[in-house]
Design a protein around this motif. Structure first.
Motif, PDB file in Angstrom:
ATOM      1  N   UNK A  44       0.843  -1.391   0.214  1.00 27.04           N
ATOM      2  CA  UNK A  44      -0.028  -0.026   0.076  1.00 27.04           C
ATOM      3  C   UNK A  44       0.702   1.258   0.000  1.00 27.04           C
ATOM      4  N   UNK A  45       0.219   2.407  -0.740  1.00 25.59           N
ATOM      5  CA  UNK A  45       1.058   3.687  -0.675  1.00 25.59           C
ATOM      6  C   UNK A  45       0.083   4.698  -0.292  1.00 25.59           C
ATOM      7  N   UNK A  46       0.412   5.446   0.800  1.00 27.11           N
ATOM      8  CA  UNK A  46      -0.142   6.633   1.406  1.00 27.11           C
ATOM      9  C   UNK A  46       0.850   7.455   1.974  1.00 27.11           C
ATOM     10  N   UNK A  47       0.504   8.544   2.565  1.00 25.47           N
ATOM     11  CA  UNK A  47       1.257   9.509   3.311  1.00 25.47           C
ATOM     12  C   UNK A  47       1.866   8.883   4.635  1.00 25.47           C
ATOM     13  N   UNK A  48       1.376   8.428   5.350  1.00 30.45           N
ATOM     14  CA  UNK A  48       1.637   7.848   6.615  1.00 30.45           C
ATOM     15  C   UNK A  48       2.598   6.481   6.408  1.00 30.45           C
ATOM     16  N   UNK A  49       2.384   5.724   5.235  1.00 30.86           N
ATOM     17  CA  UNK A  49       3.347   4.477   5.037  1.00 30.86           C
ATOM     18  C   UNK A  49       4.471   5.154   4.378  1.00 30.86           C
ATOM     19  N   UNK A  50       4.715   6.043   3.419  1.00 33.60           N
ATOM     20  CA  UNK A  50       5.767   6.576   2.751  1.00 33.60           C
ATOM     21  C   UNK A  50       6.415   7.320   3.954  1.00 33.60           C
ATOM     22  N   UNK A  51       5.989   8.214   4.846  1.00 31.29           N
ATOM     23  CA  UNK A  51       6.871   8.576   6.070  1.00 31.29           C
ATOM     24  C   UNK A  51       7.442   7.522   6.784  1.00 31.29           C
ATOM     25  N   UNK A  52       6.737   6.399   7.221  1.00 30.25           N
ATOM     26  CA  UNK A  52       7.292   5.659   7.967  1.00 30.25           C
ATOM     27  C   UNK A  52       8.283   4.521   7.278  1.00 30.25           C
ATOM     28  N   UNK A  53       8.215   4.315   6.003  1.00 27.08           N
ATOM     29  CA  UNK A  53       9.068   3.616   5.205  1.00 27.08           C
ATOM     30  C   UNK A  53      10.349   4.517   5.030  1.00 27.08           C
ATOM     31  N   UNK A  54      10.334   5.744   4.790  1.00 31.73           N
ATOM     32  CA  UNK A  54      11.532   6.544   4.719  1.00 31.73           C
ATOM     33  C   UNK A  54      12.368   6.538   6.355  1.00 31.73           C
ATOM     34  N   UNK A  55      11.504   6.740   7.197  1.00 33.97           N
ATOM     35  CA  UNK A  55      12.121   6.819   8.684  1.00 33.97           C
ATOM     36  C   UNK A  55      12.762   5.591   8.865  1.00 33.97           C
ATOM     37  N   UNK A  56      12.342   4.330   8.697  1.00 32.60           N
ATOM     38  CA  UNK A  56      12.894   3.287   9.294  1.00 32.60           C
ATOM     39  C   UNK A  56      13.903   2.756   8.420  1.00 32.60           C
ATOM     40  N   UNK A  57      13.679   2.937   7.033  1.00 31.88           N
ATOM     41  CA  UNK A  57      14.533   2.286   6.030  1.00 31.88           C
ATOM     42  C   UNK A  57      15.826   3.144   6.030  1.00 31.88           C
ATOM     43  N   UNK A  58      15.828   4.254   6.095  1.00 33.70           N
ATOM     44  CA  UNK A  58      17.148   5.221   6.212  1.00 33.70           C
ATOM     45  C   UNK A  58      17.900   5.231   7.520  1.00 33.70           C
TER      46      UNK A  58
END
Length: 514
Positions: free
Chosen positions: A307-321
């Protein structure tokens, strides 16, 4: 820095994608009459504005000040309705909620059999996707219809619904109790931090066992297992049992990979579980497994089904990087990680509405560590000062403490020891005030303070002496986590051997081939 706009309507409008704005305007055009064009004009004004300013709205003349609050409320509601109508059909929770709404409409029209037919199909779908709360709601609705004796349904239907209700209620109660325990443990973590003594350890252990003892993992379904692993993970983190946190984070992540449809249904839980797994592996210095699960997480997030939405995009950035930086810090490959820094700074701006300041400061601390490892001390100080000078939030105490300690070490490396004494006093007072003065921090303060009093020929001896002291402290359960924030031992070894700290850490990582 994160945007701290207070106006909810303005923040909502700024969060809309281009397609969502287009969809809203199409939706609004269907509502447009001479009496309600004002809310569309208000939307356009706020959409074009960089900051929320009531003066601009009132100056436009579309509305009087006394009417503004009601118009904003109406616009806010219409935006949500527009988004709701355009939610992707693959979202199972919205599908279930929509079907329950359809069943309610049919029931209110007296079409009871049609309503029950929809409810029965929806209940099966809910159970297949482990949505037990919705399944329970559906069963209660079915009971309502059946209890009115209006369907003359088959014999035994009442018993069937009662059994289903009892089973679902039992499982939902377990999930609720486990999620409550998990939240309470997380609250303790935020309030008091990690345990610092045997007494605190015993308190957490007794508290946890009192609440967990009645549960049998063997009887759990997906959701009960998830909350069971979640609660055990927080208990392990609290008592600094990193092997335990790895064990339960691994179970958490494996639970999702064994049930792949749950990854796409519960992406936030999946991402967080992976983050805790990677954090545990970082603390245990399991480099090979860390890399394996980091790559697997990145691959899963890139899956078109994810899934893609603002919340998931932000969490993905936060934890991946965050974990990409952790991997380079773990490996000692500081030079190779510098390419990440401009990417991270750009993405912090992009996701500013969804990141709190604590997480921004965590990025700055790790960036400071990267620059320290590459011996770019001025850049390291720049990011440390962003943390030290931040007065707008109450952040986790350990981050502030170690930012200040690293700040002292960087100044020592730069030869800026003319004001080291005042900085030492300031840091010591801060640590006392923050009530977080552990033995590792005391020793670092003492060590740096003594360096100014030593003859040049005695400094190396002092480095060797302090290295042995810190090696002993690292064996202490309640002190070892400090060395993950600040690898003081590798820094001392770099001074003793006259080598770069990155080379020291890299050699250790090769020897510790796990």
């Amino acid at each position: 820095m994160a945007n701290h706009q207070k106006d909810f309507l303005f923040v909502l409008i700024k969060s809309l994608s281009k397609s969502e704005k287009r969809q809203f305007k199409i939706f609004a055009s269907r509502l447009e009459t001479s009496s309600n064009t004002k809310f569309i004009e208000l939307f356009n004004i706020l959409d074009k504005s960089e900051v929320y300013d009531e003066k601009i709205i009132l100056k436009s003349g579309i509305i009087k000040k006394v009417q503004l609050s009601n118009l904003k409320h109406y616009l806010y509601k219409q935006i949500l309705v527009s988004i709701r109508l355009n939610i992707p059909s693959q979202n199972i929770r919205y599908q279930l909620r929509e079907q329950i709404d359809f069943a309610t409409i049919l029931y209110n029209k007296g079409l009871y059999k049609q309503s029950l037919k929809i409810l029965d199909k929806t209940k099966i779908l809910a159970l297949e996707n482990d949505e037990k709360y919705m399944a329970f709601e559906i069963v209660e609705f079915e009971k309502l219809i059946e209890s009115q004796y209006i369907t003359r349904s088959i014999q035994g239907r009442a018993d069937e619904l009662v059994i289903q209700a009892k089973e679902l209620n039992y499982r939902n109660t377990i999930s609720s109790k486990l999620s409550n325990l998990s939240l309470q443990l997380y609250g303790i973590m935020l309030k008091t931090g990690y345990v610092k003594s045997d007494e605190e350890y015993q308190y957490i252990d007794d508290y946890f066992n009192k609440h967990i003892s009645k549960f049998d993992e063997e009887k759990f379904g997906f959701r009960e297992k998830y909350w069971f692993y979640n609660a055990n993970l927080w208990r392990s983190f609290l008592v600094q049992d990193f092997l335990g946190s790895y064990k339960y984070a691994y179970k958490w992540v494996t639970l999702f990979y064994d049930n792949p449809n749950m990854i796409f249904l519960n992406p936030v839980f999946f991402i967080k579980g992976n983050h805790y797994l990677l954090e545990s592996l970082f603390m245990l210095k399991y480099k090979s497994k860390f890399k394996k699960y980091l790559l697997l997480l990145e691959k899963t997030i890139a899956d078109p089904r994810f899934p893609v939405n603002d919340n998931i995009a932000s969490l993905s950035f936060l934890y991946l990087y965050n974990n990409k930086l952790n991997y380079h810090i773990l490996e000692g490959s500081f030079d190779e990680s510098e390419y990440l820094i401009p990417e991270i700074l750009e993405k912090i701006k992009l996701h500013s509405e969804h990141l709190d300041e604590h997480h921004e400061m965590m990025f700055y601390y790790k960036i400071a560590c990267i620059y320290f490892g590459t011996e770019k001390y001025a850049e390291s100080i720049y990011y440390l000062e962003k943390i030290i000078n931040n007065k707008n939030l109450i952040m986790r105490e350990d981050l502030m403490c170690f930012a200040r300690l690293l700040y002292l070490i960087v100044h020592y490396e730069m030869g800026k020891d003319f004001n080291l004494e005042s900085q030492l006093k300031s840091t010591y007072k801060f640590l006392l005030k923050m009530n977080d003065l552990q033995e590792v921090q005391k020793e670092i303060i003492r060590f740096l303070k003594n360096l100014n009093t030593l003859y040049p020929g005695d400094i190396k001896k002092e480095f060797i002496k302090m290295r042995e002291r810190f090696i002993e402290l690292e064996k202490n359960t309640y002190e070892k986590r400090a060395f993950l924030y600040l690898d003081i031992i590798s820094w001392l070894e770099s001074k003793i051997e006259n080598r770069r700290i990155s080379d020291i850490i890299r050699d250790k990582a090769k020897l510790n081939n796990r």
